[in-house]
Enzyme design. Structure first.
Site, PDB file in Angstrom:
ATOM      1  CD1 TRP A  73      -3.153   1.042   0.696  1.00  0.00           C
ATOM      2  CD2 TRP A  73      -1.803   2.362   1.888  1.00  0.00           C
ATOM      3  NE1 TRP A  73      -3.813   2.228   0.926  1.00  0.00           N
ATOM      4  CE2 TRP A  73      -3.019   3.058   1.643  1.00  0.00           C
ATOM      5  CE3 TRP A  73      -0.797   3.017   2.611  1.00  0.00           C
ATOM      6  CZ2 TRP A  73      -3.261   4.348   2.114  1.00  0.00           C
ATOM      7  CZ3 TRP A  73      -1.034   4.306   3.070  1.00  0.00           C
ATOM      8  CH2 TRP A  73      -2.264   4.953   2.824  1.00  0.00           C
ATOM      9  CG  ASN A  99       3.611  -2.911   7.267  1.00  0.00           C
ATOM     10  OD1 ASN A  99       3.277  -1.812   6.830  1.00  0.00           O
ATOM     11  ND2 ASN A  99       2.785  -3.715   7.902  1.00  0.00           N
ATOM     12  N   GLY A 100       5.798  -0.001   7.058  1.00  0.00           N
ATOM     13  CA  GLY A 100       6.033   1.147   7.935  1.00  0.00           C
ATOM     14  C   GLY A 100       6.608   2.310   7.146  1.00  0.00           C
ATOM     15  CD  GLU A 480     -19.548   3.145  10.138  1.00  0.00           C
ATOM     16  OE1 GLU A 480     -18.730   4.043  10.360  1.00  0.00           O
ATOM     17  OE2 GLU A 480     -19.230   2.037   9.661  1.00  0.00           O
ATOM     18  CE  LYS A 484     -18.138   1.131   6.308  1.00  0.00           C
ATOM     19  NZ  LYS A 484     -17.754   1.265   7.707  1.00  0.00           N
ATOM     20  CG  HIS A 503     -27.532  25.409  12.008  1.00  0.00           C
ATOM     21  ND1 HIS A 503     -28.015  26.603  12.476  1.00  0.00           N
ATOM     22  CD2 HIS A 503     -28.117  24.440  12.767  1.00  0.00           C
ATOM     23  CE1 HIS A 503     -28.827  26.394  13.500  1.00  0.00           C
ATOM     24  NE2 HIS A 503     -28.915  25.070  13.689  1.00  0.00           N
ATOM     25  CE  LYS A 602     -10.672  -4.625   8.342  1.00  0.00           C
ATOM     26  NZ  LYS A 602     -12.005  -4.019   8.279  1.00  0.00           N
TER      27      LYS A 602
HETATM   28  O1  M6R Z   1      -8.745  -1.070  13.021  1.00  0.00           O
HETATM   29  P1  M6R Z   1      -9.416   0.195  13.466  1.00  0.00           P
HETATM   30  O2  M6R Z   1     -10.757  -0.007  14.001  1.00  0.00           O
HETATM   31  O3  M6R Z   1      -8.551   1.016  14.404  1.00  0.00           O
HETATM   32  O4  M6R Z   1      -9.571   1.045  12.139  1.00  0.00           O
HETATM   33  C1  M6R Z   1     -10.088   2.335  12.170  1.00  0.00           C
HETATM   34  C2  M6R Z   1     -10.319   2.865  10.780  1.00  0.00           C
HETATM   35  O5  M6R Z   1      -9.138   2.859  10.049  1.00  0.00           O
HETATM   36  C3  M6R Z   1     -11.380   2.036  10.039  1.00  0.00           C
HETATM   37  O6  M6R Z   1     -12.563   1.989  10.753  1.00  0.00           O
HETATM   38  C4  M6R Z   1     -11.628   2.626   8.652  1.00  0.00           C
HETATM   39  O7  M6R Z   1     -12.187   3.901   8.760  1.00  0.00           O
HETATM   40  C5  M6R Z   1     -12.507   1.706   7.835  1.00  0.00           C
HETATM   41  N1  M6R Z   1     -12.114   1.788   6.451  1.00  0.00           N
HETATM   42  C6  M6R Z   1     -13.961   2.066   7.916  1.00  0.00           C
HETATM   43  O8  M6R Z   1     -14.755   1.209   7.184  1.00  0.00           O
END
Ligand code: M6R
Length: 607
Positions: A73, A99-100, A480, A484, A503, A602
Site C-alpha cells: 500500500w 511495512n512502515g 457511519e 460506508k 445551519h 485494512k
Molecule cells: O482497526 P481500526 O478499528 O482502528 O480502524 C479504524 C479505521 O481505520 C477504520 O474503521 C476505517 O475507517 C474503515 N475503512 C472504515 O470502514
C-alpha cells in the site's frame, strides 16, 4: 497497510508465499512481490496490481524452500514495479520487505549514495536493504542488529541473504510482526491470517525485538541483544472464518454475520443473577470502577463512530460523563489527563497507528487506558492496561461492518456494568440485559430487508452526492452511513445531525442530492420529521429508515426502509444495517471492488 510473509521450511516457498500474500491482500493491494534464494542467487519477482498478476510472472519451476513476500500500500513512491517490494542491495545479495515508514530515509540514502550505493526505486524502504548490506559480514542477524538502530520511523521487516538461504531475519518497531511456528517450518508475517492455513501456534514480536528464523528453530533477542524467551500463543480463529464461505465478497459475508458476531461479543458476559455485565479483562477492581468519574473514548474511522454511540450509551445508562475523540487529535494536543478518568481506545485491528500513538501518549501521562479490540494479541490490545475483546472473528473487508456492532455490544455491556454500580436498580439492569439478548434476532430481522435495499441502491446509485441525517444516538450512525457509502462506492456523502442541516448543508439540497434520514420511534421522531419536511420542501429526495409500523413517514419520504421497533438506545444496532447494505449494493451497482476499495487498506499502520 502493507502485508509481509516469510517462510522457512521444506515445502516450495513460492507457493506458500503466494498463498500467504493472497490472504494478506486486504492489507494493501497496489503491487506485490516475492524473493526466493535459487541456484545461489536471489530471484525477485515484482508486479504492480494484484496477487494474481504477480502469480503470472512467478515460474512454476522454482524449488526454493525459503523466501519473503510483500503486498504493498504505497506511502513513499508511486505504484510501479520498481517500487514494489522486496528491495535488494546493489549486488542483489540481500533482499528486504518492509511495512512502515522510514522517516530519516533521505539522510541515510544520501550517506549510502556517497559510499557508492545506487538506488533503483523511489521508496523509503530500499534504504533498509542497502543499510543492512553495508553492515553485512557473513552474518545477516548481526547486520540487522547493527543497522536497525539507525532507522528512524516505523518498521516491520523481514530479510534474506543469498549466502544464508535457509535463514530469515525479522525485526519490528511500530509495525506488527508475528511468527508462525509449524512442524519443521517457521513463518513470519504481518498478521496471523497469512499463517492460519498452516499453523495456529504463534509468537508476537515486541518493538525492538529481532528474530532469526530457520526451518526448525527461531531465536529472539531484545534491543540490548539479550535472548528473549517468547511465549507461544494459540490463535482462536478458524480457517473458514478467513474465507468467503459462499458469499461473493467478504463485506457481504461480514454484514450478514452480524447476528452471530454480536452473540459472540455478548457470550459469557451477561450476568443474569446480578442483572449486570461481566467483563473479565478490565483489570480494575470494583472500587476502582466506582471511582471513575468520566470516560473518554479514543478511536478513528468506524471505531470512532462506535465510540460516539458509546458516549450516548454511557451517559444514558451509567450517567457517567463521556466524550469521544479522534485518535490523531488526542495524540498531538498534549491531552490533559485528569484523575478518575478512564480512557478506552477502540480499534478493530488493534494496529491503527493514530490510535496506538494516542494510547502511548496517554500512558506516558499515566492515564488508565483500556483497549476494545478485535484482533487478539494486537499491539493496542497488548499495550493497554486491560480491555475487552469484541470477538467478531476476522474482519477482512476494508470497510468495517461487523466490528461496529460488536463494539457497540461491548460499550453497552460496560455501560450496564457501570450503571448497576451506580443508580440502576436490579429490575432496570435486567431490562438492559433483556434488550441486549434480543439484539441478534432484531439485527437478523433488519437484514431481511436486503432485497428491498438492493432495489433502492439500483434507484439511487447514480447520485453524485448523498446526505445521511440522524439525531441523538443515531447521529453517529449517520456519520457511519456516509463513511460506508463514500469509501466503497466513491459517491460523495456527508453525515450530519438532522438538526444541523438548516445551519448550512441544506444549501446542497436539490432534486439530485438524496438524503437518508434515520427516524427511530423515539422522542426525537417528530423533530426529525420536521427536518425531513424542510428537505422535501426543496425538492430533495428522501429515503427514511423507520421503525416498523410507522406509516406516517411513508407519506412524506420517497422511499422507506423499516427496522424492528426497539428501545431508543438500541436503534444504532438496527439502523446501521440498512446503511451498510445500501452502501454495499450501491458499490456493486457501480462495479466497484467492494472488498478492496481504491486508495485504502485494512489496518492503517502509518500516521
Ligand atoms: O482497526 P481500526 O478499528 O482502528 O480502524 C479504524 C479505521 O481505520 C477504520 O474503521 C476505517 O475507517 C474503515 N475503512 C472504515 O470502514
Amino acid at each position: 497497510m502493507c502485508g509481509i510473509v516469510g517462510y522457512c521450511g521444506a515445502r516450495r516457498a513460492s507457493e506458500i508465499l503466494l498463498e500467504g500474500l493472497r490472504r494478506l491482500e486486504y492489507r494493501g493491494y497496489d503491487s506485490a512481490g516475492l524473493c526466493v534464494p535459487e541456484d545461489r542467487r536471489l530471484r525477485i519477482f515484482k508486479k504492480c496490481g494484484r496477487i494474481r498478476d504477480l502469480r503470472r510472472i512467478v515460474p512454476d519451476t522454482l524449488t526454493a524452500t525459503s523466501g519473503i513476500g510483500h503486498t504493498r500500500w504505497a506511502t513513499h513512491g508511486e505504484v510501479t514495479d520498481e517500487n514494489a517490494h522486496p528491495h535488494a542491495d546493489c549486488g542483489g545479495d540481500l533482499a528486504v520487505v518492509h511495512n512502515g515508514i522510514i522517516e530519516n530515509y533521505s539522510v541515510l540514502k544520501a550517506k549510502l549514495e556517497s559510499e557508492g550505493h545506487s538506488f533503483r526505486s523511489t521508496t523509503d524502504s530500499e534504504v533498509i536493504a542497502h543499510l543492512i548490506s553495508s553492515f553485512y559480514d557473513g552474518d545477516l542477524e548481526r547486520a540487522v542488529k547493527d543497522a536497525t538502530p539507525l532507522l528512524k520511523g516505523t518498521y516491520g521487516i523481514v530479510c534474506i541473504h543469498r549466502a544464508e538461504p535457509g535463514r530469515l531475519v525479522g525485526a519490528r518497531n511500530g509495525s506488527p510482526l508475528v511468527l508462525g511456528v509449524g512442524d519443521g517450518e517457521v513463518f513470519l508475517a504481518s498478521d496471523v491470517t497469512a499463517v492460519l492455513a498452516h499453523t495456529k501456534q504463534v509468537v508476537y514480536l515486541e518493538d525492538g525485538e529481532i528474530v532469526s528464523v530457520s526451518a526448525d528453530e527461531y531465536r529472539t533477542t531484545d534491543p540490548s541483544d539479550r535472548p528473549v524467551e517468547k511465549k507461544i500463543e494459540h490463535i482462536g480463529w478458524e480457517l473458514e472464518e478467513i474465507e468467503k464461505g459462499g458469499f461473493p465478497t467478504f463485506m457481504e459475508k461480514e454484514i450478514f454475520e452480524q447476528p452471530r458476531s454480536i452473540e459472540r461479543a455478548l457470550r459469557g458476559r451477561l450476568d443474569r443473577t446480578n442483572a449486570t455485565a461481566h467483563l473479565g479483562g478490565l483489570n480494575l477492581s470494583g472500587k476502582q470502577l466506582l471511582d471513575i468519574e468520566r470516560v473518554k473514548i479514543v478511536a478513528t474511522g468506524t471505531s470512532y463512530h462506535a465510540g460516539l454511540v458509546g458516549t450516548y450509551l454511557l451517559e444514558s445508562i451509567s450517567r457517567i460523563p463521556c466524550t469521544a475523540e479522534l485518535s490523531s487529535e488526542v495524540r498531538y494536543r498534549n491531552p490533559i489527563v485528569e484523575r478518575n478518568t478512564l480512557y478506552f481506545v477502540l480499534s478493530q485491528s488493534g494496529e491503527t497507528a493514530d490510535t496506538l500513538y494516542a494510547l502511548r501518549e496517554l500512558k506516558r501521562k499515566v492515564a488508565t487506558v483500556l483497549g476494545i479490540c478485535n484482533v487478539v494479541g494486537s499491539t493496542i490490545a497488548r499495550e493497554s492496561d486491560g480491555g475487552v475483546y469484541i470477538h467478531s472473528g476476522p474482519e477482512i473487508a476494508v470497510a468495517s461492518t461487523k466490528a461496529f456492532t460488536s463494539q457497540l455490544s461491548v460499550l453497552y455491556l460496560f455501560s450496564l456494568l457501570m450503571g448497576r454500580m451506580r443508580h440502576l436498580s436490579f429490575e432496570q439492569g435486567a431490562e438492559v440485559l433483556e434488550r441486549l439478548e434480543e439484539t441478534p434476532e432484531l439485527v437478523a430481522k433488519a437484514l431481511d430487508q436486503h432485497a428491498h435495499i438492493r432495489s433502492l441502491a439500483r434507484k439511487y446509485s447514480g447520485a453524485r452526492d448523498f446526505l445521511f441525517l440522524g439525531r441523538g444516538v443515531n447521529y453517529p450512525v449517520a456519520l457511519e452511513g456516509a463513511l460506508k457509502l463514500k469509501e466503497i462506492s466513491y459517491i460523495h456523502a456527508e453525515g450530519y445531525s438532522a438538526a444541523e442541516i438548516k445551519h448550512g448543508p441544506i444549501a446542497l439540497i436539490n432534486e439530485t442530492t438524496p438524503s437518508m434520514f434515520l427516524v427511530p420511534n423515539d422522542r426525537l421522531r417528530d423533530k426529525i420529521i420536521s427536518n425531513m419536511k424542510e428537505v422535501k420542501a426543496r425538492q430533495g429526495k428522501v429515503i427514511a429508515v423507520v421503525a416498523d409500523g410507522d406509516e406516517e413517514i411513508g407519506e412524506i419520504a420517497d422511499d422507506v426502509i423499516t427496522v424492528p421497533n426497539t428501545h431508543r438506545l438500541m436503534y444504532p444496532f438496527l439502523m446501521v444495517v440498512p446503511l451498510q447494505l445500501f452502501s454495499y449494493y450501491c458499490a456493486r451497482e457501480l462495479g466497484r471492488n467492494v472488498d478492496q476499495p481504491r486508495n485504502l487498506a485494512k489496518s492503517v499502520t502509518v500516521e
